[in-house]
Design an enzyme around this catalytic site. Structure first.
Site, PDB file in Angstrom:
ATOM      1  N   ASN A 162      33.266  48.523  40.131  1.00  0.00           N
ATOM      2  CA  ASN A 162      32.602  47.625  39.179  1.00  0.00           C
ATOM      3  C   ASN A 162      33.114  46.178  39.256  1.00  0.00           C
ATOM      4  OD1 ASN A 162      32.137  50.244  36.676  1.00  0.00           O
ATOM      5  ND2 ASN A 162      30.646  49.398  38.107  1.00  0.00           N
TER       6      ASN A 162
ATOM      7  N   ASP B 232      25.986  55.677  31.734  1.00  0.00           N
ATOM      8  CA  ASP B 232      25.244  54.733  32.579  1.00  0.00           C
ATOM      9  C   ASP B 232      23.935  54.289  31.913  1.00  0.00           C
ATOM     10  OD1 ASP B 232      24.824  53.206  34.814  1.00  0.00           O
ATOM     11  OD2 ASP B 232      24.130  54.859  36.078  1.00  0.00           O
TER      12      ASP B 232
HETATM   13  C1  IPE Z   1      29.332  54.274  37.347  1.00  0.00           C
HETATM   14  O1  IPE Z   1      28.168  53.593  37.073  1.00  0.00           O
HETATM   15  C2  IPE Z   1      30.495  53.632  36.641  1.00  0.00           C
HETATM   16  C3  IPE Z   1      30.500  53.704  35.186  1.00  0.00           C
HETATM   17  C4  IPE Z   1      29.611  54.284  34.423  1.00  0.00           C
HETATM   18  C5  IPE Z   1      31.629  53.076  34.547  1.00  0.00           C
HETATM   19  P1  IPE Z   1      27.595  52.463  38.039  1.00  0.00           P
HETATM   20  O2  IPE Z   1      26.368  51.961  37.377  1.00  0.00           O
HETATM   21  O3  IPE Z   1      28.651  51.468  38.348  1.00  0.00           O
HETATM   22  O4  IPE Z   1      27.270  53.286  39.356  1.00  0.00           O
HETATM   23  P2  IPE Z   1      26.260  52.977  40.543  1.00  0.00           P
HETATM   24  O5  IPE Z   1      26.611  51.632  41.074  1.00  0.00           O
HETATM   25  O6  IPE Z   1      24.873  52.999  39.986  1.00  0.00           O
HETATM   26  O7  IPE Z   1      26.481  54.079  41.528  1.00  0.00           O
HETATM   27  C1  IPE Z   2      27.163  51.501  32.662  1.00  0.00           C
HETATM   28  O1  IPE Z   2      25.982  50.780  32.562  1.00  0.00           O
HETATM   29  C2  IPE Z   2      28.361  50.698  32.246  1.00  0.00           C
HETATM   30  C3  IPE Z   2      29.259  50.365  33.344  1.00  0.00           C
HETATM   31  C4  IPE Z   2      29.089  50.642  34.606  1.00  0.00           C
HETATM   32  C5  IPE Z   2      30.469  49.666  32.979  1.00  0.00           C
HETATM   33  P1  IPE Z   2      25.494  49.823  33.715  1.00  0.00           P
HETATM   34  O2  IPE Z   2      26.017  48.451  33.480  1.00  0.00           O
HETATM   35  O3  IPE Z   2      25.788  50.394  35.053  1.00  0.00           O
HETATM   36  O4  IPE Z   2      23.926  49.841  33.462  1.00  0.00           O
HETATM   37  P2  IPE Z   2      22.763  49.859  34.537  1.00  0.00           P
HETATM   38  O5  IPE Z   2      23.016  51.007  35.460  1.00  0.00           O
HETATM   39  O6  IPE Z   2      22.815  48.541  35.243  1.00  0.00           O
HETATM   40  O7  IPE Z   2      21.515  50.029  33.735  1.00  0.00           O
HETATM   41 MG    MG Z   3      24.788  51.684  36.257  1.00  0.00          MG
END
Ligand code: IPE
Ligand code: IPE
Ligand code: MG
Length: 257
Positions: free
Chosen positions: A78, A30
């Site tokens: 997502n 993340d």
């Molecule tokens: C969880 O991260 C999913 C992945 C890392 C693929 P998100 O960024 O989507 O989760 P939330 O929305 O902060 O809970």
């Molecule tokens: C994790 O990074 C990747 C996926 C969820 C696919 P994020 O895209 O959630 O990054 P933040 O949380 O917005 O920084």
């Molecule tokens: Mg995230």
């Protein structure tokens, strides 16, 4: 394995003692968006840099004695992101599987992809099938990629599978055990989860491996995923090695009344 890497691995082993390296590590990768934002870049650039971190981490995990790794690449939630970001993410995943598959296969990595295939672009489903086929006999390292994965949906699917067995007269409701149920989940091929890592300072599971994490140790690291490197994994392994896993029993050496 380069000499410096070998010595780092033995440092970790000396520090932790044999047997305290987790067999199965899961990572919620993340922080890609925040990494890009901090640089004034589009979110996609963060995802692109995240693929580099994934490559580094797979290599480091193997060098440090981890044998099974499950990474969260795309959740069922997502899809709520803007269409352009979803499409860029799918493109990166496609490129990762296509460009790294031959190398991973040659290095003895068994690649498995879990999650719902329904809803994924057709060519990605084809990539997933090829990844399974090309690497299924490998056993040096197991890489499980959670793609369009949601733990609640996985549990519901397992419940449906069991109900279907009951309906077909192949199973009795009374015989269902946690072990049997776990065997119906998409993760059933891998050993129990030892360590769950989440980067970027968030402290939640976001619908990842709910069942499997029952006795996993959790390590939350502030580093944003694109910056994740060998040292961060080493730190997480050191923290894991210091944990006292009791599984509901009393700690070793405790004298009972
Ligand atoms: C969880 O991260 C999913 C992945 C890392 C693929 P998100 O960024 O989507 O989760 P939330 O929305 O902060 O809970
Ligand atoms: C994790 O990074 C990747 C996926 C969820 C696919 P994020 O895209 O959630 O990054 P933040 O949380 O917005 O920084
Ligand atoms: Mg995230």
């Amino acid at each position: 394995m380069a000499a410096d890497v070998a010595s780092q691995a033995s440092d970790i082993m000396a520090l932790t003692g044999a047997g305290s390296v987790p067999l199965h590590v899961a990572i919620i990768m993340d922080g890609n968006g925040r990494w890009a934002k901090a640089r004034g870049q589009m979110r996609t650039m963060g995802h692109k840099a995240g693929v580099g971190a994934l490559r580094r981490t797979i290599r480091a995990a193997g060098d440090l004695g981890v044998t099974h790794m499950t990474v969260f690449a795309f959740s069922t939630e997502n899809w709520r992101r803007p269409a352009a970001e979803v499409s860029d993410l799918m493109g990166l995943l496609r490129t990762f599987i296509e460009s790294d598959l031959a190398k991973l296969a040659k290095e003895g990595v068994c690649v498995r992809i879990i999650g719902q295939q329904d809803g994924l672009p057709k060519d990605i489903v084809e990539c997933v099938r090829k990844a399974h086929d090309d690497t299924r006999h490998n056993s040096r390292f197991f890489l499980q990629v959670a793609l369009n994965y949601g733990a609640q949906a996985d549990v519901v699917e397992a419940a449906k599978r069991f109900a279907a067995k009951v309906q077909a007269g192949e199973a009795n409701i009374e015989d269902l055990t946690p072990e049997m149920f776990g065997g119906l989940l998409s993760t059933h091929d891998l050993p129990p989860l030892d360590l769950m890592i989440r980067t970027s300072g968030e402290h939640r599971l976001s619908n990842f491996l709910l069942w499997e994490a029952a006795y996993a140790e959790f390590v939350f690291q502030d580093v944003l995923w694109p910056d994740y490197d060998r040292v961060h994994l080493e730190d997480a392994l050191k923290i894991f090695a210091e944990r006292d896993r009791r599984f509901g029993a009393v700690e070793a050496g405790h004298v009972s009344a």
